[in-house]
Design an enzyme around this catalytic site. Structure first.
Site, PDB file in Angstrom:
ATOM      1  N   ASN A 184       3.732  -0.940  -5.160  1.00 58.33           N
ATOM      2  CA  ASN A 184       3.324  -2.588  -4.678  1.00 58.33           C
ATOM      3  C   ASN A 184       2.242  -2.925  -5.543  1.00 58.33           C
ATOM      4  O   ASN A 184       2.155  -4.175  -5.906  1.00 58.33           O
ATOM      5  CB  ASN A 184       3.271  -2.564  -3.076  1.00 58.33           C
ATOM      6  CG  ASN A 184       2.135  -1.919  -2.719  1.00 58.33           C
ATOM      7  OD1 ASN A 184       1.828  -0.798  -3.047  1.00 58.33           O
ATOM      8  ND2 ASN A 184       1.674  -2.262  -1.619  1.00 58.33           N
ATOM      9  N   LYS A 207      -0.190   9.787 -11.001  1.00 57.87           N
ATOM     10  CA  LYS A 207       1.069   9.791 -10.959  1.00 57.87           C
ATOM     11  C   LYS A 207       1.407   8.306 -10.350  1.00 57.87           C
ATOM     12  O   LYS A 207       1.475   8.323  -9.224  1.00 57.87           O
ATOM     13  CB  LYS A 207       1.867  10.957 -10.291  1.00 57.87           C
ATOM     14  CG  LYS A 207       3.412  10.848 -10.554  1.00 57.87           C
ATOM     15  CD  LYS A 207       4.090  11.364  -9.422  1.00 57.87           C
ATOM     16  CE  LYS A 207       4.470  10.723  -8.318  1.00 57.87           C
ATOM     17  NZ  LYS A 207       5.413   9.397  -8.562  1.00 57.87           N
ATOM     18  N   GLY A 259       0.693   5.710  -0.031  1.00 58.31           N
ATOM     19  CA  GLY A 259       1.946   5.547   0.234  1.00 58.31           C
ATOM     20  C   GLY A 259       2.530   5.871   1.584  1.00 58.31           C
ATOM     21  O   GLY A 259       1.714   5.361   2.396  1.00 58.31           O
ATOM     22  N   SER A 260       3.703   6.334   1.910  1.00 59.38           N
ATOM     23  CA  SER A 260       3.936   6.351   3.384  1.00 59.38           C
ATOM     24  C   SER A 260       3.314   7.265   4.077  1.00 59.38           C
ATOM     25  O   SER A 260       3.134   8.113   3.547  1.00 59.38           O
ATOM     26  CB  SER A 260       5.621   6.059   3.411  1.00 59.38           C
ATOM     27  OG  SER A 260       6.029   7.608   2.650  1.00 59.38           O
ATOM     28  N   THR A 263       5.418  10.814   3.290  1.00 57.38           N
ATOM     29  CA  THR A 263       5.045  11.481   2.050  1.00 57.38           C
ATOM     30  C   THR A 263       3.524  12.027   2.267  1.00 57.38           C
ATOM     31  O   THR A 263       3.072  13.170   1.879  1.00 57.38           O
ATOM     32  CB  THR A 263       5.181  10.535   0.751  1.00 57.38           C
ATOM     33  OG1 THR A 263       6.381   9.798   0.888  1.00 57.38           O
ATOM     34  CG2 THR A 263       4.943  11.345  -0.555  1.00 57.38           C
ATOM     35  N   GLU A 281      -4.099   6.884   2.171  1.00 57.15           N
ATOM     36  CA  GLU A 281      -3.852   5.305   2.035  1.00 57.15           C
ATOM     37  C   GLU A 281      -2.452   5.093   2.543  1.00 57.15           C
ATOM     38  O   GLU A 281      -1.500   4.967   1.704  1.00 57.15           O
ATOM     39  CB  GLU A 281      -4.547   4.409   1.003  1.00 57.15           C
ATOM     40  CG  GLU A 281      -5.926   4.630   0.657  1.00 57.15           C
ATOM     41  CD  GLU A 281      -6.671   4.030   1.757  1.00 57.15           C
ATOM     42  OE1 GLU A 281      -6.474   3.307   2.550  1.00 57.15           O
ATOM     43  OE2 GLU A 281      -7.778   4.006   1.478  1.00 57.15           O
ATOM     44  N   GLU A 419       7.220  -0.294  10.037  1.00 56.83           N
ATOM     45  CA  GLU A 419       6.469  -1.177   8.877  1.00 56.83           C
ATOM     46  C   GLU A 419       8.110  -1.405   8.175  1.00 56.83           C
ATOM     47  O   GLU A 419       8.631  -0.687   7.756  1.00 56.83           O
ATOM     48  CB  GLU A 419       5.837  -0.250   8.089  1.00 56.83           C
ATOM     49  CG  GLU A 419       5.052  -0.835   6.894  1.00 56.83           C
ATOM     50  CD  GLU A 419       4.544   0.015   5.922  1.00 56.83           C
ATOM     51  OE1 GLU A 419       4.851   1.172   5.705  1.00 56.83           O
ATOM     52  OE2 GLU A 419       3.371  -0.333   5.403  1.00 56.83           O
ATOM     53  N   GLU A 496     -11.341   3.796   0.728  1.00 59.83           N
ATOM     54  CA  GLU A 496     -11.577   3.363  -0.783  1.00 59.83           C
ATOM     55  C   GLU A 496     -12.451   2.304  -0.748  1.00 59.83           C
ATOM     56  O   GLU A 496     -12.720   1.307  -0.022  1.00 59.83           O
ATOM     57  CB  GLU A 496     -10.168   2.997  -1.516  1.00 59.83           C
ATOM     58  CG  GLU A 496      -9.199   4.231  -1.638  1.00 59.83           C
ATOM     59  CD  GLU A 496      -8.091   3.995  -2.287  1.00 59.83           C
ATOM     60  OE1 GLU A 496      -7.430   2.982  -2.231  1.00 59.83           O
ATOM     61  OE2 GLU A 496      -7.672   5.024  -3.354  1.00 59.83           O
TER      62      GLU A 496
END
Ligand code: NDP
Length: 522
Positions: A184, A207, A259-260, A263, A281, A419, A496
């Site tokens: 995103n 990546k 990511g999710s 994962t 995150e 979500e 972050e």
């Protein structure tokens, strides 16, 4: 590149046309953006994949057309990238922070010069409106500039000990950092991870998501032009298996992941096996609370910002909008009116406020949530439909009209708990502060939260009560680079941005200095 210039010319033509036809969104996305250069970046240059696991079609979301085919990197390519990073880091880690900062500072200036070009690339990759893509590149620039300054401030502590002995701490880099990102915010995610990692003396193997491979490589080229030694910022393209190789590589010291939850959990398991550092995150289902005494115009603007940027594909979105019952009808009416007015269409067009969903599969996933919500009794107040764009060029893209859903009376529906990652705002009414705090916190997620009120004591009381990594008072989805960002509960680990990030990219060495003879009791 030629096709890219054509896009710009067509954009100018469309802009002038649109001055007289403000409601007509004409297409400038042509589906002809062709990528011909390799998308991996290892040891300072673009390189072809050596061990291809599969071939992936990279689709332009706005048009559904294939921009290029990309090879998914296997273990050999990951190994090459990690080795390049490992070698480069040995010297980079020995430089002073000031020396590293100068290179990052120059890179941020170069990125600014390429802002428009990279923003366009981001639109091809993500389908988000150009106005937003420009902001995303700016957040990447801000991050590199900010951490270029932080680099020279890295320091330890000094401890005075008995009889002249003393101790001190050294902040040392971790080594090779693997940076894995979601689709995103590709350029922002790459920069938010690379800038602090490089400033603190690490090397990076990035990546990006298989769906958005373009701008991380562009960033790699900017770094090289800025003077970053080869091998310090590498890019390997691929999907889950590439990420899996990277997070299990024995020479990777840390993984920073966006990511999710699903994962993120796998990444954490890979890191746990080798006691590797990890920052996560992850997703969110954040609450936004509008109290009866708020400035309603600001609250409505905040709720729109909290839900419809990037087609609603934003981790921190305040998708659960709780509205106090005395202003509920007025606010919902305004929200529906404003939402119906959102210009939806070609993301390259200057007036577009909502572009295309990431891909067809994701659009259908979001639609599935909406359909199931309807079956559970939720009422769709506007939008929530797959829209076929009139412009033939955009027909292959997936577009969902921005949606507001009234749920309740209970908060237990799937759409209130999971979500969606799409342009769907849920609205709920509430009566009391205690009630809304309880309902807002009733979630496995804890990424962000927000409150609109003119009562200063209530604002801070609510902010303190939110089980979330951020709370916005009287605004939403603002990310100043100097403020930490990250999640509570299942929304993540670590932070972050801000100076605190230094802790997540360094390790602390304690040095004891004896100034006297050794007293040995043995
Ligand atoms: P995914 O978790 O599907 O993917 C994230 C990244 O991990 C991608 O690069 C993906 O590759 C890669 N990946 C997939 N499988 C593995 C694996 N086994 N090992 C290592 N890496 C792997 O998330 P999405 O890309 O779908 O992004 C959406 C999610 O990201 C949402 O939940 C959203 O909330 C969250 N997010 C969180 C943010 C935050 O700052 N908290 C910011 C932005 C998004 P590939 O895509 O190629 O399959």
């Amino acid at each position: 590149m030629l096709s890219f210039r054509l896009q710009q010319l067509r954009l100018l033509a469309c802009n002038s046309l649109n001055k007289s036809h403000r409601n007509i969104i004409r297409s400038v996305a042509s589906g002809t953006y062709n990528v011909t250069t390799p998308l991996n970046f290892i040891g300072g240059q673009r390189v072809e994949t050596e061990e291809s696991l599969s071939i992936i079609d990279v689709i332009e979301p706005a048009t559904g057309k294939v921009m290029c085919q990309m090879h998914e990197c296997g273990a050999t390519d990951v190994n090459n990238a990690v080795n390049a990073a490992k070698q480069a880091q040995l010297e980079w880690g020995k430089l002073s922070g000031f020396e590293r900062g100068k290179i990052l500072s120059k890179s941020s200036v170069l990125l600014k010069q390429k802002q428009e070009e990279i923003a366009r690339m981001e639109v091809y990759d993500t389908g988000k409106p150009i106005q937003e893509a420009r902001v995303d590149v700016q957040t990447a620039i801000d991050s590199i500039e900010y951490f270029s300054g932080i680099a020279s401030t890295l320091c330890g502590q000094h401890f005075s000990l008995p009889n002249g002995s003393f101790g001190y701490t050294r902040r040392e880099p971790l080594g090779v950092v693997a940076a894995i990102g979601a689709w995103n915010y590709p350029i922002q995610i790459a920069a938010w991870k690379a800038a602090p990692a490089l400033a603190t003396g690490n090397a990076v193997v990035c990546k990006p998501s298989q769906f958005t491979p373009l701008t991380a490589v562009a960033l790699a080229e900017v770094f090289i032009e800025g003077g970053l030694p080869s091998g310090l910022f590498n890019v390997v393209q691929g999907a889950g298996e590439t990420g899996n190789h990277l997070t299990r590589h024995p020479d990777v010291a840390k993984v920073t992941f966006t990511g999710s939850i699903e994962t993120g959990s796998k990444v954490m398991q890979n890191c746990a096996a080798d006691i590797r550092h990890v920052t996560l995150e992850l997703g969110g289902k954040s609450p936004l609370i509008l109290f009866g005494d708020c400035d309603i115009t600001n609250a409505v603007n905040g709720a729109l910002m909290a839900n419809f940027l990037s087609q609603g594909q934003v981790c921190s979105n305040g998708t659960r909008v709780f509205i106090q019952d005395d202003i509920y009808d007025e606010v919902v009416t305004m929200l529906v009116e404003r939402t119906l007015g959102i210009k939806h269409g070609d993301p390259h067009h200057e007036h577009t406020k909502m572009g295309a969903m990431m891909n067809e599969e994701h659009a259908h996933k979001v639609m599935g949530f909406i359909e199931r919500a309807k079956k559970e009794g939720a009422e769709v107040l506007c939008g929530g439909e797959l829209v076929q764009m009139e412009d033939p060029v955009l027909r292959g893209g997936s577009y969902i009209s921005p949606c507001i859903i009234k749920t309740g009376p209970s908060d237990s529906m799937e759409i209130s708990r999971e979500e969606l990652f799409g342009p769907v705002m849920n609205v709920y009414s509430f009566k009391t502060e205690d009630e809304v705090i309880r309902r807002a916190n009733d979630s496995k997620y804890g990424l962000a939260s927000g409150v609109f009120t003119k009562d200063i004591q209530r604002a801070h009381r609510v902010a303190a009560s939110m089980q979330a990594g951020s709370c916005y008072i009287n605004n939403y989805n603002i990310f100043p680079i100097e403020m930490p960002f990250g999640g509570y509960k299942k929304s993540g680990l670590g932070r972050e941005n801000g100076t605190v990030t230094v802790d997540y990219f360094t390790q602390l060495k304690t040095v004891y200095v004896e100034m006297n003879d050794v007293e040995c009791s043995l």
